[in-house]
Design an enzyme around this catalytic site. Structure first.
Site, PDB file in Angstrom:
ATOM      1  CE  LYS A 170      12.845  -6.224  29.434  1.00 17.98           C
ATOM      2  NZ  LYS A 170      12.957  -5.574  30.876  1.00 17.98           N
ATOM      3  CD1 TRP A 189      21.162  -2.553  29.604  1.00 21.35           C
ATOM      4  CD2 TRP A 189      20.727  -3.081  27.237  1.00 21.35           C
ATOM      5  NE1 TRP A 189      20.455  -3.681  29.564  1.00 21.35           N
ATOM      6  CE2 TRP A 189      20.284  -4.090  28.123  1.00 21.35           C
ATOM      7  CE3 TRP A 189      20.381  -3.409  26.228  1.00 21.35           C
ATOM      8  CZ2 TRP A 189      19.656  -5.180  28.080  1.00 21.35           C
ATOM      9  CZ3 TRP A 189      19.910  -4.332  25.617  1.00 21.35           C
ATOM     10  CH2 TRP A 189      19.284  -5.250  26.560  1.00 21.35           C
ATOM     11  CG  ASP A 212      16.551  -4.000  29.488  1.00 19.79           C
ATOM     12  OD1 ASP A 212      15.965  -5.175  29.390  1.00 19.79           O
ATOM     13  OD2 ASP A 212      16.710  -3.347  30.298  1.00 19.79           O
ATOM     14  N   GLY A 256      19.831   4.580  31.000  1.00 22.26           N
ATOM     15  CA  GLY A 256      21.045   4.694  30.136  1.00 22.26           C
ATOM     16  C   GLY A 256      21.932   3.832  30.528  1.00 22.26           C
TER      17      GLY A 256
END
Length: 240
Positions: free
Chosen positions: A193, A87, A153, A85
């Protein structure tokens, strides 16, 4: 005066950060010991704890947003693979999801993950596989429309084989990109990513067809010994 990621001044004589050394324990692999020692001495890990973020990855999205400015007040954001969590925590503040800046537009944050997450104020969290049929329609329903930002991510579970891991994360990133094509509003942003390794050419080609600009960046918070980098695609074009 220059400062480190921990906020301490770097100038002055005799100043030196004390490093924590971890002894190998029975049953613990040497690689695990090295990882633990790196974690304990990582300034971004220390800063995350001090500032209440759920992981050092929070600083990666901060640095990406500082450069490209996609988490603006009022933005509608979807975070894929959101756990734990970090981000989402950053996005809540930057898009004004709590409405604590009365003069700014109020944004919306939607965090999605296969696993259950601890609540985050100002963020709606759902357990969902974004690759399921109709997941895009479900997300748009929860969001109340299309998204301004889709960010990820995510990383596939490590196999221990570098090239295999590279291919897996590129495939995951491509799946996230196709999801973004379905839920992004015109002009939207996709952030994800990837791992450098030679197979990302097709992904870059795909993104350049659907976005006005595609940039690749390794933010300072990304460890220097990691092959990870991030793609930031802006100016989404809904149709070819």
């Amino acid at each position: 005066m220059a400062k480190t990621p921990t906020g301490k001044n770097t100038s002055g004589r005799g100043q030196r950060e004390l490093k924590v050394k971890v002894k190998s324990a029975r049953g613990r692999k040497l690689s695990s010991t090295r990882w633990l020692q790196r974690q304990l001495n990582d300034p971004y890990v220390k800063r995350a704890r001090a500032e209440g973020y759920r992981g050092r990855a929070a600083f990666k999205i901060m640095e990406l947003d500082d450069k490209y400015r996609f988490l603006v007040p009022g933005a509608r954001v979807v975070d894929l693979g959101a756990a734990p969590g970090g981000w989402c925590q950053v996005a809540v503040k930057r898009v004004n999801a709590l409405g604590d800046k009365p003069s700014k537009a109020v944004g919306t944050i939607l965090g999605i993950d296969l696993q259950e997450m601890e609540p985050i104020a100002g963020c709606a969290l759902y357990q969902l596989d974004f690759m399921e049929d109709d997941a895009d329609e479900q997300v748009k329903e929860w969001l109340g429309g299309k998204a301004d930002v889709v960010m990820s991510d995510m990383a596939a579970a490590s196999s221990g084989h570098k090239q295999t891991d590279h291919l897996r994360i590129i495939a995951l990133c491509e799946a996230a990109a196709y999801f973004a094509f379905d839920v992004l509003d015109e002009g939207g942003t996709f952030v994800a990513k990837v791992l450098a390794g030679g197979a990302e050419g097709e992904l870059q080609k795909l993104l350049k067809q659907r976005f006005s600009k595609v940039a690749n960046i390794k933010p300072p918070a990304s460890r220097s010994d990691s092959s990870e980098k991030f793609v930031v695609a802006t100016g989404f074009k809904p149709s070819l």
